[in-house]
Scaffold this motif. Structure first.
Motif, PDB file in Angstrom:
ATOM      1  N   UNK A  13      56.976 -92.701 -25.005  1.00 27.27           N
ATOM      2  CA  UNK A  13      57.914 -93.149 -23.973  1.00 27.27           C
ATOM      3  C   UNK A  13      57.347 -94.408 -23.317  1.00 27.27           C
ATOM      4  N   UNK A  14      58.204 -95.366 -23.022  1.00 29.44           N
ATOM      5  CA  UNK A  14      57.769 -96.577 -22.323  1.00 29.44           C
ATOM      6  C   UNK A  14      57.438 -96.233 -20.879  1.00 29.44           C
ATOM      7  N   UNK A  15      56.404 -96.879 -20.341  1.00 26.57           N
ATOM      8  CA  UNK A  15      55.970 -96.549 -18.985  1.00 26.57           C
ATOM      9  C   UNK A  15      56.226 -97.663 -17.970  1.00 26.57           C
ATOM     10  N   UNK A  16      56.565 -98.834 -18.437  1.00 27.50           N
ATOM     11  CA  UNK A  16      56.814 -99.952 -17.541  1.00 27.50           C
ATOM     12  C   UNK A  16      58.082 -99.692 -16.712  1.00 27.50           C
ATOM     13  N   UNK A  17      58.037-100.004 -15.433  1.00 31.70           N
ATOM     14  CA  UNK A  17      59.183 -99.853 -14.550  1.00 31.70           C
ATOM     15  C   UNK A  17      60.366-100.653 -15.083  1.00 31.70           C
ATOM     16  N   UNK A  18      61.522-100.039 -15.108  1.00 30.18           N
ATOM     17  CA  UNK A  18      62.769-100.659 -15.562  1.00 30.18           C
ATOM     18  C   UNK A  18      62.758-101.059 -17.037  1.00 30.18           C
ATOM     19  N   UNK A  19      61.920-100.409 -17.841  1.00 33.25           N
ATOM     20  CA  UNK A  19      61.938-100.630 -19.296  1.00 33.25           C
ATOM     21  C   UNK A  19      62.733 -99.496 -19.922  1.00 33.25           C
ATOM     22  N   UNK A  20      63.917 -99.812 -20.434  1.00 24.54           N
ATOM     23  CA  UNK A  20      64.808 -98.785 -20.957  1.00 24.54           C
ATOM     24  C   UNK A  20      64.927 -98.819 -22.473  1.00 24.54           C
ATOM     25  N   UNK A  21      64.303 -99.798 -23.108  1.00 21.93           N
ATOM     26  CA  UNK A  21      64.365 -99.872 -24.567  1.00 21.93           C
ATOM     27  C   UNK A  21      63.463 -98.805 -25.185  1.00 21.93           C
ATOM     28  N   UNK A  22      63.675 -98.562 -26.463  1.00 25.04           N
ATOM     29  CA  UNK A  22      62.854 -97.603 -27.192  1.00 25.04           C
ATOM     30  C   UNK A  22      62.430 -98.253 -28.506  1.00 25.04           C
ATOM     31  N   UNK A  23      61.201 -97.962 -28.928  1.00 29.18           N
ATOM     32  CA  UNK A  23      60.664 -98.591 -30.137  1.00 29.18           C
ATOM     33  C   UNK A  23      61.303 -98.108 -31.427  1.00 29.18           C
ATOM     34  N   UNK A  24      61.707 -96.845 -31.470  1.00 26.54           N
ATOM     35  CA  UNK A  24      62.289 -96.262 -32.675  1.00 26.54           C
ATOM     36  C   UNK A  24      63.537 -95.476 -32.296  1.00 26.54           C
ATOM     37  N   UNK A  25      64.644 -95.801 -32.928  1.00 31.20           N
ATOM     38  CA  UNK A  25      65.898 -95.085 -32.662  1.00 31.20           C
ATOM     39  C   UNK A  25      66.032 -93.910 -33.628  1.00 31.20           C
ATOM     40  N   UNK A  26      66.931 -92.985 -33.353  1.00 27.56           N
ATOM     41  CA  UNK A  26      67.144 -91.896 -34.304  1.00 27.56           C
ATOM     42  C   UNK A  26      67.490 -92.384 -35.714  1.00 27.56           C
ATOM     43  N   UNK A  35      62.183 -91.376 -46.374  1.00 28.88           N
ATOM     44  CA  UNK A  35      61.176 -92.009 -47.225  1.00 28.88           C
ATOM     45  C   UNK A  35      59.879 -91.205 -47.292  1.00 28.88           C
ATOM     46  N   UNK A  36      59.873 -90.005 -46.677  1.00 31.48           N
ATOM     47  CA  UNK A  36      58.723 -89.122 -46.779  1.00 31.48           C
ATOM     48  C   UNK A  36      57.723 -89.217 -45.646  1.00 31.48           C
ATOM     49  N   UNK A  37      58.042 -89.947 -44.608  1.00 31.76           N
ATOM     50  CA  UNK A  37      57.141 -90.084 -43.466  1.00 31.76           C
ATOM     51  C   UNK A  37      57.421 -88.994 -42.431  1.00 31.76           C
ATOM     52  N   UNK A  38      56.430 -88.690 -41.613  1.00 30.96           N
ATOM     53  CA  UNK A  38      56.684 -87.850 -40.449  1.00 30.96           C
ATOM     54  C   UNK A  38      56.655 -88.755 -39.228  1.00 30.96           C
ATOM     55  N   UNK A  39      57.504 -88.443 -38.277  1.00 29.60           N
ATOM     56  CA  UNK A  39      57.638 -89.271 -37.079  1.00 29.60           C
ATOM     57  C   UNK A  39      57.496 -88.374 -35.858  1.00 29.60           C
ATOM     58  N   UNK A  40      56.620 -88.773 -34.957  1.00 30.56           N
ATOM     59  CA  UNK A  40      56.364 -88.031 -33.736  1.00 30.56           C
ATOM     60  C   UNK A  40      56.926 -88.848 -32.578  1.00 30.56           C
ATOM     61  N   UNK A  41      57.757 -88.220 -31.769  1.00 29.11           N
ATOM     62  CA  UNK A  41      58.400 -88.901 -30.643  1.00 29.11           C
ATOM     63  C   UNK A  41      58.060 -88.149 -29.363  1.00 29.11           C
ATOM     64  N   UNK A  42      57.627 -88.880 -28.352  1.00 29.84           N
ATOM     65  CA  UNK A  42      57.366 -88.252 -27.063  1.00 29.84           C
ATOM     66  C   UNK A  42      58.694 -87.837 -26.431  1.00 29.84           C
TER      67      UNK A  42
END
Length: 86
Positions: A13-26, A35-42
């Protein structure tokens, strides 16, 4: 030393104030999992961008409680902003 394979992409999860973007979308998670990867999301990482935890779970992501829980497990960390106090 950890052996690297097709696993362990991590999106905290982003921690900067007023940062609403996300690095990885569903949809990104879905492609990585297909593609065989595992993805961990907070938990709540996508909330500010309108993506629920259920959206991540439904495409194969593993959810974790906090950043510290998986920091040592990830081989690639996807963030919008710089890492802070890990």
């Amino acid at each position: 030393m950890k052996e690297y394979g097709n696993n362990d992409y991590w999106n905290p999860k982003e921690v900067k104030t007023d940062e609403f973007r996300v690095g990885v979308t569903p949809s990104n998670v879905k492609e990585l999992v297909e593609d065989g990867h595992s993805v961990i999301v907070e938990k709540f990482a996508g909330e500010g961008s309108g993506f629920s935890d259920d959206a991540y779970l439904s495409v194969g992501a593993k959810l974790v409680e906090n950043a510290k829980a998986v920091y040592d497990e990830a081989i690639l960390i996807v963030k919008v902003d710089v890492m802070k106090n890990m």
